[in-house]
Design an enzyme around this catalytic site. Sequence first.
Site, PDB file in Angstrom:
ATOM      1  N   CYS A 186     -10.911   3.678   0.145  1.00  0.00           N
ATOM      2  CA  CYS A 186      -9.482   3.779   0.441  1.00  0.00           C
ATOM      3  C   CYS A 186      -9.191   2.856   1.607  1.00  0.00           C
ATOM      4  O   CYS A 186      -9.964   2.837   2.582  1.00  0.00           O
ATOM      5  CB  CYS A 186      -9.114   5.226   0.795  1.00  0.00           C
ATOM      6  SG  CYS A 186      -7.417   5.443   1.384  1.00  0.00           S
ATOM      7  N   THR A 187      -8.100   2.109   1.530  1.00  0.00           N
ATOM      8  CA  THR A 187      -7.831   1.125   2.584  1.00  0.00           C
ATOM      9  C   THR A 187      -7.445   1.776   3.909  1.00  0.00           C
ATOM     10  O   THR A 187      -7.463   1.108   4.948  1.00  0.00           O
ATOM     11  CB  THR A 187      -6.726   0.136   2.156  1.00  0.00           C
ATOM     12  OG1 THR A 187      -5.542   0.856   1.780  1.00  0.00           O
ATOM     13  CG2 THR A 187      -7.198  -0.703   0.978  1.00  0.00           C
ATOM     14  N   ASP A 224       0.868  -1.183   0.000  1.00  0.00           N
ATOM     15  CA  ASP A 224       0.000   0.000   0.000  1.00  0.00           C
ATOM     16  C   ASP A 224       0.900   1.226   0.000  1.00  0.00           C
ATOM     17  O   ASP A 224       2.113   1.124   0.211  1.00  0.00           O
ATOM     18  CB  ASP A 224      -0.909  -0.011   1.240  1.00  0.00           C
ATOM     19  CG  ASP A 224      -1.827   1.208   1.328  1.00  0.00           C
ATOM     20  OD1 ASP A 224      -2.275   1.690   0.264  1.00  0.00           O
ATOM     21  OD2 ASP A 224      -2.083   1.672   2.441  1.00  0.00           O
ATOM     22  N   CYS A 249      -4.412  -1.153  -1.949  1.00  0.00           N
ATOM     23  CA  CYS A 249      -4.511   0.299  -2.100  1.00  0.00           C
ATOM     24  C   CYS A 249      -5.444   0.583  -3.261  1.00  0.00           C
ATOM     25  O   CYS A 249      -5.206   0.107  -4.382  1.00  0.00           O
ATOM     26  CB  CYS A 249      -3.123   0.882  -2.372  1.00  0.00           C
ATOM     27  SG  CYS A 249      -3.092   2.640  -2.762  1.00  0.00           S
ATOM     28  N   ASN A 250      -6.496   1.336  -3.023  1.00  0.00           N
ATOM     29  CA  ASN A 250      -7.463   1.622  -4.083  1.00  0.00           C
ATOM     30  C   ASN A 250      -6.844   2.459  -5.201  1.00  0.00           C
ATOM     31  O   ASN A 250      -7.083   2.208  -6.391  1.00  0.00           O
ATOM     32  CB  ASN A 250      -8.675   2.351  -3.502  1.00  0.00           C
ATOM     33  CG  ASN A 250      -9.509   1.470  -2.608  1.00  0.00           C
ATOM     34  OD1 ASN A 250      -9.132   1.190  -1.479  1.00  0.00           O
ATOM     35  ND2 ASN A 250     -10.655   1.011  -3.091  1.00  0.00           N
ATOM     36  N   THR A 251      -6.049   3.464  -4.839  1.00  0.00           N
ATOM     37  CA  THR A 251      -5.438   4.319  -5.849  1.00  0.00           C
ATOM     38  C   THR A 251      -4.462   3.534  -6.707  1.00  0.00           C
ATOM     39  O   THR A 251      -4.449   3.670  -7.939  1.00  0.00           O
ATOM     40  CB  THR A 251      -4.711   5.505  -5.196  1.00  0.00           C
ATOM     41  OG1 THR A 251      -5.657   6.268  -4.447  1.00  0.00           O
ATOM     42  CG2 THR A 251      -4.066   6.398  -6.235  1.00  0.00           C
ATOM     43  N   GLY A 271      -2.864   9.192  -3.731  1.00  0.00           N
ATOM     44  CA  GLY A 271      -4.075   9.717  -4.350  1.00  0.00           C
ATOM     45  C   GLY A 271      -3.873  10.934  -5.220  1.00  0.00           C
ATOM     46  O   GLY A 271      -4.588  11.115  -6.215  1.00  0.00           O
TER      47      GLY A 271
END
Length: 260
Positions: A179-180, A6, A69-71, A39
């Site tokens: 978002c984590t 992440d 990690c979403n981004t 981000g």
Amino acid sequence: MVGMFDSGVGGLSVWREVVALLPGQNIMYVSDNAYCPYGSRPAEEVIERTKKISEYLIRQSCSLIVVACNTATAAAIDALRAAFPVPFVGMEPAVKPAALHSRTGVVGILATRGTFKGRLYQETLHRFASQIRVVEQTGDGLVELVEQGLADSPQALRLLRQYIAPMIEAGADHLVLGCTHYPFLIPAIQKITGPRVAILNPAPAVAKRVQFLLNEAHSSHMSTVSAHYKFFASGAVATMNMMLQDMGLAAKAKQLNLFS
């Protein structure tokens, strides 16, 4: 060995779900906190960083990598899958269950700019949320507060109230965490939403996907004694070590320089 990374400590929210489901699985976790948050970074830079981390994890014999990690998922997972021979599991905002279960037809989504701009999010939104109202909010500043160990601070509560109040006023009955880092803010979020808003964390679904892929490949390599966990950070390790202690772990993170 499962690899996980992440931009910072947020992926530990995914790590703990994987450990809960696969308690005997060895895991290596890398926090790129020297470059956090992802981000606001250009996608090309995120791709470059995540390729370096993935190369390292594969050299350490990781047979599956979780992009926690979403981004990074939004920016890089297609490139990572094209570049490396191991399976990658990424993050997907829980838009589908929120849309399916919303009684009011209004769903709030709290995420980073990078996640909102990503192809996966846009496709998921178009596919599952075309019949509901979605209230999007960029969570500026929240990742930094979690990275500083301030998830339960007055500053975090003020920012969250600013971000979430419009969702509640619009009638949202589900809040999707994109978002984590944000699951560590759930106690503060619940002070604002109360029990009337369902908070959706995609991490348990990610853990189930990891379990499925390991079982499919017959490569879970479960320890019969106790699993071995390793933690690394590209920057300072203090916050991660504090969070590991709070999670009941004796493990200590080590600094790792992959980008010199």
